[in-house]
Design a protein around this motif. Structure first.
Motif, short mmCIF file in Angstrom:
data_model
loop_
_atom_site.label_atom_id
_atom_site.label_comp_id
_atom_site.label_asym_id
_atom_site.label_seq_id
_atom_site.Cartn_x
_atom_site.Cartn_y
_atom_site.Cartn_z
N PHE A 279 4.10 2.96 53.31
CA PHE A 279 5.38 3.60 53.05
C PHE A 279 6.28 3.79 54.28
N TYR A 280 5.68 4.33 55.33
CA TYR A 280 6.54 4.71 56.43
C TYR A 280 6.93 3.58 57.37
N SER B 229 16.89 10.15 49.12
CA SER B 229 17.83 11.21 48.79
C SER B 229 18.49 11.75 50.05
N GLY B 230 17.68 11.99 51.08
CA GLY B 230 18.25 12.48 52.34
C GLY B 230 19.24 11.48 52.92
N TYR B 231 18.86 10.23 52.81
CA TYR B 231 19.71 9.16 53.34
C TYR B 231 21.05 9.13 52.61
N ASP B 242 26.91 20.44 62.97
CA ASP B 242 26.07 20.55 64.17
C ASP B 242 24.61 20.32 63.82
N ALA B 243 24.23 20.78 62.61
CA ALA B 243 22.82 20.68 62.25
C ALA B 243 22.64 20.39 60.77
N VAL B 244 21.63 19.57 60.51
CA VAL B 244 21.27 19.28 59.13
C VAL B 244 19.89 19.88 58.87
N VAL B 245 19.77 20.65 57.80
CA VAL B 245 18.48 21.22 57.42
C VAL B 245 17.98 20.48 56.18
N GLY B 246 16.86 19.81 56.31
CA GLY B 246 16.32 19.05 55.17
C GLY B 246 15.39 19.90 54.34
N GLY B 254 15.23 10.82 56.25
CA GLY B 254 16.27 10.01 55.62
C GLY B 254 17.63 10.31 56.22
N ALA B 255 17.86 11.59 56.47
CA ALA B 255 19.14 12.00 57.06
C ALA B 255 19.31 11.39 58.45
N ILE B 256 18.21 11.40 59.22
CA ILE B 256 18.28 10.84 60.58
C ILE B 256 18.63 9.36 60.53
N GLU B 257 17.95 8.67 59.61
CA GLU B 257 18.21 7.24 59.46
C GLU B 257 19.70 7.00 59.17
#
Lengths: 350, 350
Positions: A279-280, B229-231, B242-246, B254-257
DNA sequence: TAGCCGGTTGCAAACGTTTTCAAGAACGTT
DNA sequence: AACGTTCTTGAAAACGTTTGCAACCGGCTA
């Protein structure tokens, strides 16, 4: 004196409420068409009213069929094994089966123990992913058990049972060929548990590629199929090769981590490849070039084979080998081959 | 006419071979000290010779105790759930239990179906991690089942059962506090399945922190607990905070990607945090700052609670909440606070 | 009318255990 | 010698089902 009758609702309560015999209730449940419209309705009503659900234990005892299949896998926490399990379950649950999945923690004594336990639970079939390279006590128990079994992903070669696996050898050979073709000259192979069938097969693929291309600058290191193992083995490397081939993705990822810490850049200084496409791997930085295994399909197929066994069919294909793909991402870089330009040319001419 | 007697070895074969009654064989197995030295040996020999193993099904039917506990979890493929399961198993297997673990694929209809199936398998206890936020049919089945149950990690609030979970609210609050303290001014919260108890609790923690610090520049987005979903949610962001809280690590990753693809650097341009501290988070690049959950311990505790239930003890603590730690890695960077220098100073003085 | 047949139903056995009860043996006490 | 006690043992019932068999009931044919 009569023991106290269990006060929970059973087939007798239903029969009583509906004013029929327990045989009729049983028939309503198992072959409704064989009982008259009127009684059928009465019984169904009673069942509904009492919220009756047949006792599977009693049913199993009577029919000798539990409708349960067991799984024995090395690690219940490893998503790869569980994806296989899911594949098999998805196939088998449509046939009405339930499942017991057991993890051995890579311990072969635990493995035989679990086998015995599953047997006394009267499971009808068992799908096994072996925890070691050999397990003699396991073999002994299997022989006189009469239960239907299938090996999945890994097998004990001295036990003749249907096997569903993946072409590990061809997979590693393919990706190593790819590395050779892209100009890599020196190699390190990081093996997992050396006695498992998959580790052996994968190593064989690596060796085949080395031999085929006449590469002699390679090294094989043995460890385990873990991130930490890849990390530690790599840290101990005296000389950094052009390419590192990991026994699986985890090992490869561990190697990358170590290389980074040692000041090497992947893929600029070293290429790294894995095996699994877990997966990762597609999200790692850089994204891992690896061999994709059809894991879910493997489980699904194992489920299918077990079902053939269970339904008394003769399994013609004792061994099913699924093929792999190589998936190219970012951890391999084409190397210049300045010092071999000549050889290259000759090959083209001949 | 008598039905054909099953030719497999049973307690009768052993009794016959040893020249004793079946009662004696049963006693040798269950309370060896109650039978004489001589007979005991004879019986043991016969057992060994025949490879006899008691039929659990029959035993269960007779005693009414199957020694099986079931698990119902949303996804059998998710390592986090399985680590909990392992925790519970590790505790319960020492008490002689076997396990059936079932995945619902996040489908609440499947969830009630599995519950019913487990019940008719006569499992003695069930540990449930809920698949949804509410499940009325589930509640109904639970009420009149009489089986011992425990909720693990997630619960249905309208069903009164022991619950073992984690302080989701405090965890998220703690890490959000940390972000505020390190100078972040604007926030995005990426929630998982909004109806699950854990998603709700985590969001509450975020809100508490926002309110406590008087932050108004924040936004809450709803999705699922997945990388994708984060993506996707991040990709849709108009303005980068400034900041994302997952809602969990996957979402954060996913958000970082997505942020990387959009040209932002983590943590230089944006900080990102998650929740779970799943296996891979420490290896991601950059390594994820997140909230560590004692997942294994949670399962272990749930196993313990279930066992108390099973052995008839009164469970005094209906609700057990485990605490979290925040683990600081590389995805959060202290922000300058040029425009608030003044306030800062005042605070120090006051 | 006798006989047969197909469709429904219930009785009772069986699945492999555990456990209650009573019987018997061994032994000591009076 | 009679009796009580303790320890071993076996017979048989029970757990909740499924299923072979026989019984019964109609309706049909000869």
């Amino acid at each position: 004196m009569a023991r106290q009758r269990n006060n929970s609702i059973n087939i007798r309560s239903v029969a009583q409420l509906a004013g029929v015999s327990i045989a009729t209730v049983s028939r309503v449940i198992n072959s409704p068409e064989s009982v008259s419209e009127e009684l059928r309705e009465r019984v169904k009503e009673a069942i509904e009213k009492l919220g009756y659900r047949p006792n599977q234990i009693a049913r199993s005892l009577r029919t000798g069929s539990t409708k349960i299949v067991g799984f024995i896998i090395p690690d219940i926490t490893n998503p790869a094994f569980l994806l296989m399990v899911k594949g098999a379950e998805d196939y088998l649950k449509r046939k009405g089966y339930m499942f017991m999945v057991c993890g051995t923690d890579h311990n072969i004594e635990e493995e035989t123990k679990l086998l015995k336990t599953l047997l006394s639970q009267s499971v009808e079939g068992i799908i096994v992913t072996c925890s070691g390279g050999r397990n003699s006590s396991f073999a002994k128990v299997v022989q006189n058990s009469g239960v239907k079994m299938v090996f999945m992903d890994r097998r004990y070669e001295d036990i003749d049972l249907p096997y569903v696996g993946v072409d590990n050898t061809a997979g590693v050979e393919k990706i190593t060929d790819f590395l050779v073709k892209t100009g890599h000259k020196s190699f390190v192979y990081l093996s997992g548990e050396r006695n498992t069938s998959s580790a052996k097969e994968r190593l064989r693929g690596f060796m085949k590629s080395m031999k085929k291309h006449g590469v002699e600058d390679y090294q094989v290191l043995y460890g385990r199929f873990t991130f930490e193992s890849g990390y530690e083995l790599t840290k101990k490397l005296k000389k950094i090769p052009d390419a590192v081939v990991g026994g699986n993705d985890l090992v490869a990822l561990g190697a990358i981590e170590a290389l980074n810490e040692m000041g090497y850049h992947v893929p600029d200084d070293v290429s790294v490849v894995g095996f699994d496409d877990m997966f990762y791997s597609k999200y790692s930085k850089p994204a891992l070039t690896t061999v994709r295994q059809p894991i879910y399909e493997m489980g699904y197929t194992a489920g299918k084979v077990l079902w053939q066994l269970l339904s008394g069919k003769n399994v013609k294909k004792r061994v099913t080998i699924l093929q792999t793909d190589i998936v190219v991402r970012e951890t391999v870089k084409e190397r210049e081959t300045p010092d071999r330009g000549f050889t290259e040319k000759v090959e083209v001419v001949s």
